[in-house]
Design an enzyme around this catalytic site. Structure first.
Site, short mmCIF file in Angstrom:
data_model
loop_
_atom_site.label_atom_id
_atom_site.label_comp_id
_atom_site.label_asym_id
_atom_site.label_seq_id
_atom_site.Cartn_x
_atom_site.Cartn_y
_atom_site.Cartn_z
N ARG A 112 0.83 -1.19 -0.05
CA ARG A 112 -0.19 -0.01 -0.02
C ARG A 112 0.88 1.11 0.01
O ARG A 112 0.62 2.23 0.43
CB ARG A 112 -0.81 0.23 1.11
N LYS A 134 1.58 11.92 -9.76
CA LYS A 134 0.52 11.22 -10.61
C LYS A 134 1.36 9.96 -11.15
O LYS A 134 2.14 9.98 -11.85
CB LYS A 134 -0.08 12.00 -11.79
N GLU A 176 6.19 21.17 -23.54
CA GLU A 176 5.51 21.24 -22.18
C GLU A 176 6.24 22.57 -21.42
O GLU A 176 5.62 23.08 -20.75
CB GLU A 176 5.82 19.92 -21.28
N LYS A 218 5.26 24.04 -12.28
CA LYS A 218 4.27 22.77 -11.82
C LYS A 218 4.31 22.56 -10.33
O LYS A 218 3.34 22.05 -9.60
CB LYS A 218 5.03 21.44 -12.64
N GLU A 228 -6.27 18.11 -8.19
CA GLU A 228 -6.86 18.21 -9.39
C GLU A 228 -8.22 19.04 -9.40
O GLU A 228 -9.33 18.64 -9.76
CB GLU A 228 -6.93 17.12 -10.52
N ARG A 232 -5.08 22.93 -10.61
CA ARG A 232 -4.36 22.08 -11.39
C ARG A 232 -4.56 21.81 -12.80
O ARG A 232 -3.80 21.72 -13.70
CB ARG A 232 -4.34 20.67 -10.57
N ASN A 236 -3.10 21.63 -17.96
CA ASN A 236 -3.67 20.97 -19.07
C ASN A 236 -4.00 22.00 -20.39
O ASN A 236 -4.60 21.66 -21.11
CB ASN A 236 -4.99 20.46 -18.63
N HIS A 239 -4.04 20.63 -23.73
CA HIS A 239 -4.37 19.13 -23.52
C HIS A 239 -5.74 18.68 -24.02
O HIS A 239 -5.78 17.23 -24.45
CB HIS A 239 -4.01 18.75 -22.06
N HIS A 243 -4.97 15.68 -26.44
CA HIS A 243 -5.29 14.38 -26.03
C HIS A 243 -5.90 13.72 -27.17
O HIS A 243 -5.50 12.45 -27.57
CB HIS A 243 -5.78 14.03 -24.58
N HIS A 255 3.80 13.24 -27.12
CA HIS A 255 2.28 14.00 -26.47
C HIS A 255 2.86 15.26 -26.51
O HIS A 255 1.98 16.27 -26.91
CB HIS A 255 2.84 13.58 -24.76
#
Ligand SMILES: NC(=O)c1ccc[n+]([C@@H]2O[C@H](COP(=O)([O-])OP(=O)(O)OC[C@H]3O[C@@H](n4cnc5c(N)ncnc54)[C@H](O)[C@@H]3O)[C@@H](O)[C@H]2O)c1
Ligand SMILES: [Zn+2]
Length: 351
Positions: A112, A134, A176, A218, A228, A232, A236, A239, A243, A255
């Site tokens: 965990r 993430k 980015e 960031k 998020e 946050r 994006n 994006h 995406h 990306h």
């Protein structure tokens, strides 16, 4: 070397322009067992991996996106089990964003959650994937659908890695970097405008400054809003369409390349709805072209792209939600855009 603090669910530092091996030796002094997960093509560059009295275990992972699979996770869990990894041991991920994502997820799920350290080796990994907590893997239903928030206990950015990165991956990472410029740090854009791509790439000082500035953007956003909500979401920028074109291209686009197209779209959309000047839209194109990044996409793809936009994590019900800018560093939520406005805007960025 500069240490940038991140205050997420745990506090950690991003060491920019460090010697990753020396930094890891320091960290390893307080550990009995260290597991290194390395992208296969970088294995030779690791050289000698002994870490003082530490018991070092090595796991070679296949390069790139294919590593973010359930099969790989199973192999990593078995390796951790066979190595007897306990809660006081640490995992170290050495590779691009795919490696840090999946090794971070293994660390998040073993017992965990055990500690992990990111050693990003691509520009995209340094400025984006390794910072923010993430972690995840892909499902047969899509990219990054399985994951966990699990911050690393340190991020060790050693610019030496970049010497072997392909030009294409360097440019994609710069996508980015300039995103951070548009949403928060005008100085990033000035540096890119005043120096050619070749000058940036060959100058350790310039590359380091751009990485550091992007990580600061960031880190400050993530510290404010770890899980998020809107704060946050500004990360994006570009994006939503990004995406969609990334998926539509069947991941032939990197990306950062897809985000480049998406930023031009977002800028055009903000201009079409009266929020942004044409000059800043033109500035997007000038900067991105100077970095060898794409700024347009196939005209006949629109019918397939439009439904893909609704898969975006920011959309709510039938409502699309974009991140817009009204000036450099001024973000806002761009909502209630009609299909007609979207279609007309796409015409301006397609060919
Ligand atoms: N967790 C996050 O917040 C986050 C954010 C952005 C992207 N990501 C993820 O990151 C991944 C993309 O990362 P990426 O662009 O680093 O791609 P990548 O990890 O797939 O690496 C690209 C290629 O470069 C190679 N490579 C890595 N380092 C190298 C080096 N120093 N020299 C030469 N080759 C090298 C890799 O082996 C690979 O083949 C995606 O899976 C994406 O989902 C995660
Ligand atoms: Zn991104």
């Amino acid at each position: 070397m500069n240490a940038i603090p991140v205050n997420a669910e745990n506090k950690y530092e991003v060491l920019v322009d460090c010697n990753w091996r020396e930094a890891l030796k320091e960290i390893a002094k307080s550990r009995t067992r260290v597991g290194i997960v390395v992208s296969a093509s970088l294995r030779e560059r690791l050289g000698d991996i002994s870490l003082g009295d530490c018991d070092v275990h090595l796991f070679e992972i296949i390069d790139g996106e294919g590593s973010k699979s359930a099969e790989n996770l199973q192999l990593m869990w078995d390796w951790l089990g066979a190595g007897g990894f306990t809660r006081s041991d640490v995992l170290v991920a050495v590779g691009g964003g795919a490696t840090t994502d999946v090794a971070g997820f293994a660390a998040a799920t073993w017992l965990r959650g055990i500690d992990w350290i990111a050693v990003p080796t691509t520009l995209a990994g340094m400025v984006d994937a390794s910072v923010g907590g993430k972690t995840g893997m892909n499902s047969s239903f899509g990219k990054n659908l399985i994951g966990a928030f699990h911050s690393p206990s340190a991020v060790l950015i050693d610019c030496e890695w970049l010497s072997t990165l392909s030009d294409r991956d360097f440019s994609a990472g710069m996508g980015e970097v300039v995103k951070c410029g548009f949403i928060a740090d005008a100085k990033i854009l000035e540096i890119v405008e005043n120096n050619s791509l070749a000058e940036i790439r060959s100058s350790r000082a310039l590359t380091t400054e751009l990485i550091e500035r992007s990580v600061r953007v960031k880190a400050s956003v993530v510290s404010e809003d770890f899980k998020e909500s809107f704060a946050r979401e500004i990360l994006n920028y570009g994006h939503t369409l990004g995406h969609a074109v990334e998926l539509h291209s069947n991941y032939c686009l990197r990306h950062g390349e897809a985000v480049s197209i998406g930023m031009v779209f977002a800028a055009e959309l903000a201009a079409a709805t009266g929020h942004l000047s044409d000059e800043i839209v033109a500035r997007h194109r000038r900067i991105l072209v100077s970095l060898n990044l794409p700024t347009s996409y196939a005209r006949d793809a629109w019918a397939q792209l439009l439904p893909l936009l609704y898969l975006d994590k920011k959309s709510r019900g039938r409502q699309l939600r974009f991140v817009g800018i009204s000036d450099i560093g001024k973000t806002f939520r761009l909502e209630e855009v009609s299909t007609q406005e979207l279609t007309q805007t796409y015409e301006r960025i397609s060919q």
